[in-house]
Design a protein around this motif. Structure first.
Motif, mmCIF file in Angstrom:
data_model
loop_
_atom_site.group_PDB
_atom_site.id
_atom_site.type_symbol
_atom_site.label_atom_id
_atom_site.label_comp_id
_atom_site.label_asym_id
_atom_site.label_seq_id
_atom_site.Cartn_x
_atom_site.Cartn_y
_atom_site.Cartn_z
ATOM 1 N N GLN A 53 44.389 47.585 44.052
ATOM 2 C CA GLN A 53 43.009 48.025 43.893
ATOM 3 C C GLN A 53 42.568 48.906 45.062
ATOM 4 O O GLN A 53 41.855 49.893 44.872
ATOM 5 C CB GLN A 53 42.085 46.809 43.759
ATOM 6 N N ARG A 54 42.990 48.550 46.272
ATOM 7 C CA ARG A 54 42.627 49.346 47.446
ATOM 8 C C ARG A 54 43.246 50.746 47.388
ATOM 9 O O ARG A 54 42.665 51.713 47.878
ATOM 10 C CB ARG A 54 43.099 48.637 48.721
ATOM 11 N N GLY A 55 44.421 50.840 46.769
ATOM 12 C CA GLY A 55 45.101 52.126 46.694
ATOM 13 C C GLY A 55 44.701 52.974 45.508
ATOM 14 O O GLY A 55 45.164 54.100 45.369
ATOM 15 N N THR A 56 43.838 52.429 44.631
ATOM 16 C CA THR A 56 43.400 53.161 43.440
ATOM 17 C C THR A 56 41.980 53.665 43.623
ATOM 18 O O THR A 56 41.060 52.868 43.818
ATOM 19 C CB THR A 56 43.452 52.248 42.195
ATOM 20 N N PRO A 57 41.750 54.974 43.587
ATOM 21 C CA PRO A 57 40.390 55.508 43.767
ATOM 22 C C PRO A 57 39.460 55.031 42.649
ATOM 23 O O PRO A 57 39.883 54.788 41.521
ATOM 24 C CB PRO A 57 40.587 57.027 43.705
ATOM 25 N N GLU A 58 38.181 54.904 42.982
ATOM 26 C CA GLU A 58 37.188 54.552 41.968
ATOM 27 C C GLU A 58 37.044 55.716 40.982
ATOM 28 O O GLU A 58 37.129 56.886 41.362
ATOM 29 C CB GLU A 58 35.834 54.275 42.632
ATOM 30 N N GLU A 59 36.830 55.400 39.731
ATOM 31 C CA GLU A 59 36.763 56.428 38.693
ATOM 32 C C GLU A 59 35.339 56.962 38.533
ATOM 33 O O GLU A 59 34.785 56.990 37.438
ATOM 34 C CB GLU A 59 37.288 55.864 37.374
#
Length: 226
Positions: A53-59
């Motif tokens: 989750q930390r490595g996935t940018p917010e959409e």
């Protein structure tokens, strides 16, 4: 002779009690291993999920702050016309940080380059009767336009005065809803309105930009007219 042989055999041969004890010990060992393994797996799963989750940018949508202000300003203007007040009203913009959801929220760190913009306005000298009638009209209009009515209190039900809260889905799941709040407060005799935009990225904010751009200083809020 037979008695002596029987005695010897009974002494040398492991009895059922010894076998049972060995099985019980093995069972305890397996049980302890399972008890230790389960928390370890849970912790590992938590860490892996958190890392992903930390490595996935917010959409969030990428929207210029002034374009976002125009969007929510249009909602305010349309609502103001339905409310039916007769004077032109100035307004103000404010911005805030955006925080991720899920496990990332535990870090309590705002998202880089993202902003949350709000448009607020108020009208003085509105009576409770006029406020209640205006909110009733607006509630019907917003429902017809596909808004969700989150709460509605008429003058007979409200603890502090008539109030209406509504929301509508934003352009992205991560960005949240567009929220609108309209309320009248008895001790002020003032009617207040506000439209709050979902989180968005400022297109001018590159990597490593400070969290929550100062969006309110980049926009010109509209003046509402009847």
């Amino acid at each position: 002779m037979n008695d002596a042989k029987d005695l010897t055999d009974s002494t040398d041969s492991p009895g059922p009690t010894a076998k049972g004890a060995g099985g019980a010990l093995r069972g305890v060992g397996i049980g302890c291993g399972v008890l230790v393994a389960v928390p370890v797996l849970l912790v590992l799963g938590f860490l892996v999920t958190y890392s992903v989750q930390r490595g996935t940018p917010e959409e969030y949508e990428r929207v210029d702050p002034q374009a976002m202000m125009t969007r929510i300003g249009d909602v305010s203007q349309e609502s103001y016309e339905v409310l039916g007040f007769k004077t032109a009203v100035g307004s103000e913009a404010s911005s805030d940080f955006c925080y991720p959801g899920g496990l990332e929220s535990m870090a309590d760190e705002p998202v880089d380059g993202a902003y949350s913009l709000s448009h607020r306005w108020s009208v003085d000298g509105v009576t409770e009767t006029d406020a209640a009638a205006a909110l009733k009209r607006l509630r019907g209009h917003l429902k017809d336009e596909g808004w969700d009515i989150d709460s509605y209190e008429s003058d007979a039900e409200a603890a502090y005065g008539p109030e209406l809260r509504a929301s509508r889905g934003g352009p992205s799941d991560d960005g949240g809803d567009i929220r609108a709040v309209f309320e009248w407060r008895d001790h002020q005799g003032r009617f207040e309105g506000g439209v709050h935009a979902p989180c968005a990225y400022d297109p001018d904010a590159g990597p490593g930009t400070e969290p929550a751009t100062d969006a309110e200083s980049e926009v010109e809020p509209p003046e509402l007219r009847p």
